[in-house]
Design a protein around this motif. Structure first.
Motif, PDB file in Angstrom:
ATOM      1  N   ARG A  47     -12.367 -48.055 -23.022  1.00 10.09           N
ATOM      2  CA  ARG A  47     -13.535 -47.489 -23.831  1.00 10.09           C
ATOM      3  C   ARG A  47     -14.430 -48.164 -24.518  1.00 10.09           C
ATOM      4  NH1 ARG A  47      -8.612 -45.040 -27.504  1.00 10.09           N
ATOM      5  NH2 ARG A  47      -8.574 -47.141 -27.582  1.00 10.09           N
ATOM      6  N   THR A  48     -14.078 -49.576 -24.972  1.00  8.25           N
ATOM      7  CA  THR A  48     -14.810 -50.415 -25.831  1.00  8.25           C
ATOM      8  C   THR A  48     -15.264 -51.767 -25.054  1.00  8.25           C
ATOM      9  OG1 THR A  48     -12.833 -51.487 -26.698  1.00  8.25           O
ATOM     10  CG2 THR A  48     -13.683 -49.480 -27.849  1.00  8.25           C
ATOM     11  N   GLY A  49     -14.544 -51.981 -24.177  1.00  7.07           N
ATOM     12  CA  GLY A  49     -14.641 -53.270 -23.396  1.00  7.07           C
ATOM     13  C   GLY A  49     -13.810 -54.521 -24.102  1.00  7.07           C
ATOM     14  N   GLN A  50     -13.255 -54.277 -25.043  1.00  9.30           N
ATOM     15  CA  GLN A  50     -12.538 -55.321 -25.720  1.00  9.30           C
ATOM     16  C   GLN A  50     -11.153 -55.595 -24.958  1.00  9.30           C
ATOM     17  OE1 GLN A  50     -11.033 -54.193 -29.517  1.00  9.30           O
ATOM     18  NE2 GLN A  50     -10.520 -56.187 -30.356  1.00  9.30           N
ATOM     19  N   SER A  51     -10.777 -56.841 -24.784  1.00 14.09           N
ATOM     20  CA  SER A  51      -9.763 -57.445 -24.079  1.00 14.09           C
ATOM     21  C   SER A  51      -8.984 -58.442 -24.734  1.00 14.09           C
ATOM     22  CB  SER A  51     -10.046 -57.632 -22.629  1.00 14.09           C
ATOM     23  OG  SER A  51     -10.997 -58.985 -22.708  1.00 14.09           O
ATOM     24  N   LEU A  52      -7.703 -58.873 -24.667  1.00 14.70           N
ATOM     25  CA  LEU A  52      -7.156 -60.038 -24.930  1.00 14.70           C
ATOM     26  C   LEU A  52      -6.072 -60.294 -24.309  1.00 14.70           C
ATOM     27  CD1 LEU A  52      -6.272 -58.613 -28.759  1.00 14.70           C
ATOM     28  CD2 LEU A  52      -7.807 -60.247 -28.031  1.00 14.70           C
ATOM     29  N   THR A  53      -5.905 -61.471 -24.101  1.00 12.05           N
ATOM     30  CA  THR A  53      -4.622 -62.106 -23.260  1.00 12.05           C
ATOM     31  C   THR A  53      -3.948 -63.047 -24.143  1.00 12.05           C
ATOM     32  OG1 THR A  53      -6.350 -62.257 -21.503  1.00 12.05           O
ATOM     33  CG2 THR A  53      -4.328 -63.705 -21.291  1.00 12.05           C
ATOM     34  N   PHE A  54      -2.315 -62.735 -23.780  1.00 12.76           N
ATOM     35  CA  PHE A  54      -1.153 -63.207 -24.556  1.00 12.76           C
ATOM     36  C   PHE A  54      -0.635 -64.015 -23.536  1.00 12.76           C
ATOM     37  CE2 PHE A  54      -2.232 -58.969 -26.705  1.00 12.76           C
ATOM     38  CZ  PHE A  54      -2.617 -59.869 -27.980  1.00 12.76           C
ATOM     39  N   PHE A  55      -0.191 -65.235 -23.987  1.00  9.82           N
ATOM     40  CA  PHE A  55       0.637 -66.142 -23.153  1.00  9.82           C
ATOM     41  C   PHE A  55       1.206 -67.137 -24.089  1.00  9.82           C
ATOM     42  CE2 PHE A  55       1.664 -70.027 -20.901  1.00  9.82           C
ATOM     43  CZ  PHE A  55       2.613 -69.437 -20.059  1.00  9.82           C
ATOM     44  N   PHE A  56       2.404 -67.584 -24.466  1.00  7.19           N
ATOM     45  CA  PHE A  56       3.081 -68.101 -25.369  1.00  7.19           C
ATOM     46  C   PHE A  56       4.055 -69.060 -24.856  1.00  7.19           C
ATOM     47  CE2 PHE A  56       1.784 -64.471 -27.656  1.00  7.19           C
ATOM     48  CZ  PHE A  56       0.530 -64.918 -28.288  1.00  7.19           C
ATOM     49  N   GLU A  57       3.557 -70.324 -24.588  1.00  7.41           N
ATOM     50  CA  GLU A  57       4.427 -71.287 -23.914  1.00  7.41           C
ATOM     51  C   GLU A  57       5.766 -71.508 -24.581  1.00  7.41           C
ATOM     52  OE1 GLU A  57       4.128 -75.847 -21.864  1.00  7.41           O
ATOM     53  OE2 GLU A  57       2.245 -74.289 -21.764  1.00  7.41           O
ATOM     54  N   GLY A  58       5.711 -71.437 -25.828  1.00  9.47           N
ATOM     55  CA  GLY A  58       6.941 -71.906 -26.751  1.00  9.47           C
ATOM     56  C   GLY A  58       7.835 -70.578 -26.939  1.00  9.47           C
ATOM     57  N   GLY A  59       7.507 -69.323 -26.490  1.00  6.78           N
ATOM     58  CA  GLY A  59       8.195 -68.372 -26.623  1.00  6.78           C
ATOM     59  C   GLY A  59       8.423 -67.745 -28.098  1.00  6.78           C
ATOM     60  N   ILE A  60       9.506 -67.798 -28.380  1.00 10.00           N
ATOM     61  CA  ILE A  60       9.969 -67.324 -29.799  1.00 10.00           C
ATOM     62  C   ILE A  60       9.669 -68.397 -30.627  1.00 10.00           C
ATOM     63  CG2 ILE A  60      11.550 -65.537 -29.460  1.00 10.00           C
ATOM     64  CD1 ILE A  60      13.938 -67.086 -29.907  1.00 10.00           C
ATOM     65  N   ARG A  61       9.683 -69.820 -30.283  1.00  8.35           N
ATOM     66  CA  ARG A  61       9.316 -70.857 -31.106  1.00  8.35           C
ATOM     67  C   ARG A  61       7.935 -70.415 -31.721  1.00  8.35           C
ATOM     68  NH1 ARG A  61      12.114 -75.178 -27.462  1.00  8.35           N
ATOM     69  NH2 ARG A  61      11.197 -73.464 -26.131  1.00  8.35           N
ATOM     70  N   SER A  62       7.087 -70.036 -30.774  1.00 10.63           N
ATOM     71  CA  SER A  62       5.586 -69.914 -31.018  1.00 10.63           C
ATOM     72  C   SER A  62       5.604 -68.605 -32.032  1.00 10.63           C
ATOM     73  CB  SER A  62       4.819 -69.561 -29.881  1.00 10.63           C
ATOM     74  OG  SER A  62       4.868 -70.670 -29.055  1.00 10.63           O
ATOM     75  N   TYR A  63       6.451 -67.570 -31.924  1.00  8.47           N
ATOM     76  CA  TYR A  63       6.531 -66.523 -32.602  1.00  8.47           C
ATOM     77  C   TYR A  63       6.719 -66.997 -33.905  1.00  8.47           C
ATOM     78  CZ  TYR A  63       7.185 -61.694 -33.515  1.00  8.47           C
ATOM     79  OH  TYR A  63       6.909 -60.030 -34.010  1.00  8.47           O
ATOM     80  N   VAL A  64       7.824 -67.702 -34.122  1.00 11.97           N
ATOM     81  CA  VAL A  64       8.143 -68.337 -35.797  1.00 11.97           C
ATOM     82  C   VAL A  64       6.948 -69.046 -36.376  1.00 11.97           C
ATOM     83  CG1 VAL A  64       9.390 -69.920 -37.005  1.00 11.97           C
ATOM     84  CG2 VAL A  64      10.700 -68.368 -35.260  1.00 11.97           C
ATOM     85  N   GLU A  65       6.282 -69.720 -35.734  1.00 11.10           N
ATOM     86  CA  GLU A  65       5.009 -70.424 -36.217  1.00 11.10           C
ATOM     87  C   GLU A  65       3.964 -69.352 -36.288  1.00 11.10           C
ATOM     88  OE1 GLU A  65       5.357 -74.630 -33.662  1.00 11.10           O
ATOM     89  OE2 GLU A  65       4.436 -72.830 -32.646  1.00 11.10           O
ATOM     90  N   HIS A  66       3.681 -68.342 -35.757  1.00 16.05           N
ATOM     91  CA  HIS A  66       2.869 -67.181 -35.902  1.00 16.05           C
ATOM     92  C   HIS A  66       3.121 -66.725 -37.212  1.00 16.05           C
ATOM     93  CE1 HIS A  66       0.022 -63.885 -35.087  1.00 16.05           C
ATOM     94  NE2 HIS A  66       1.227 -63.058 -35.234  1.00 16.05           N
ATOM     95  N   LEU A  67       4.409 -66.375 -37.082  1.00 18.97           N
ATOM     96  CA  LEU A  67       4.919 -65.571 -38.506  1.00 18.97           C
ATOM     97  C   LEU A  67       4.618 -66.336 -39.709  1.00 18.97           C
ATOM     98  CD1 LEU A  67       8.012 -63.920 -36.937  1.00 18.97           C
ATOM     99  CD2 LEU A  67       5.819 -62.820 -37.755  1.00 18.97           C
ATOM    100  N   ALA A  68       5.065 -67.915 -39.584  1.00 17.91           N
ATOM    101  CA  ALA A  68       4.952 -68.612 -40.627  1.00 17.91           C
ATOM    102  C   ALA A  68       3.547 -69.194 -40.972  1.00 17.91           C
ATOM    103  CB  ALA A  68       5.759 -69.786 -40.608  1.00 17.91           C
TER     104      ALA A  68
END
Length: 183
Positions: A57-78
């Motif tokens: 609808r808008t042409g907006q796009s994002l790609t997600f890939f986190f090599e560190g898995g949930i370690r990267s998730y914790v860094e994102h949350l913190a």
């Protein structure tokens, strides 16, 4: 199985366009932000998974890939907190056919921030994986404190709230036969 072609690319592409006979609600619109948040979570939780979301609808796009898995998730949350330990602690294993992964990092805040997941579904109301994590963390910190002389024989154990103060954690369990109660 027969190999066809010589492509080095692998993967699955899923396109979703709602069927108007099924999704016939007046003015039905999907929230790109809601979909982005959920797909980002899945990319954190499933190692080596790359997710591309495009809003035609808008042409907006994002790609997600986190090599560190949930370690990267914790860094994102913190990221808005000051970490005490430089890198998240990560533990993984399989017990009785259940895959368990935990990442945690202590920060200089007072509140705990714990995200438990069962089969990539956020279990906001907790569950045995969350209560088990809390008990194991408290027991482990107390055993470490006693064996290294930080707590003496007559000292009371540290409480769970004390041990979890400032912790940011992600718990992910993959269950073969989940017991769904809170959904």
């Amino acid at each position: 199985m027969k190999t066809v072609g010589k492509s080095t690319q692998t993967g699955t592409t899923i396109r979703f366009k709602p069927d108007t006979e099924i999704f016939n609600a007046e003015g039905l619109t999907f929230s790109f932000e809601t979909l982005v948040e959920r797909l980002r979570q899945i990319a954190f939780l499933v190692p080596n998974l790359e997710i591309l979301i495009e809003d035609e609808r808008t042409g907006q796009s994002l790609t997600f890939f986190f090599e560190g898995g949930i370690r990267s998730y914790v860094e994102h949350l913190a990221q808005s907190r000051k970490p005490i330990n430089a890198r998240p602690i990560f533990v993984t294993g399989v017990i009785d056919g259940t895959s368990i992964s935990v990442a945690l990092q202590y920060t200089d805040t007072y509140r705990e921030l714990i995200f438990p997941f069962a089969n990539t579904v956020h279990t906001a109301d907790g569950g045995t994986h969350l209560s088990g994590f809390r008990a194991a963390l408290t027991r482990t910190i107390n055993e470490f404190a006693r064996s290294n002389g930080y707590l003496k024989d007559n000292d009371p154990n540290l409480g769970g709230e004390d041990v979890r103060e400032g912790v940011v954690a992600v718990i992910s369990v993959l269950l073969g036969e989940p017991q769904v109660e809170a959904q």
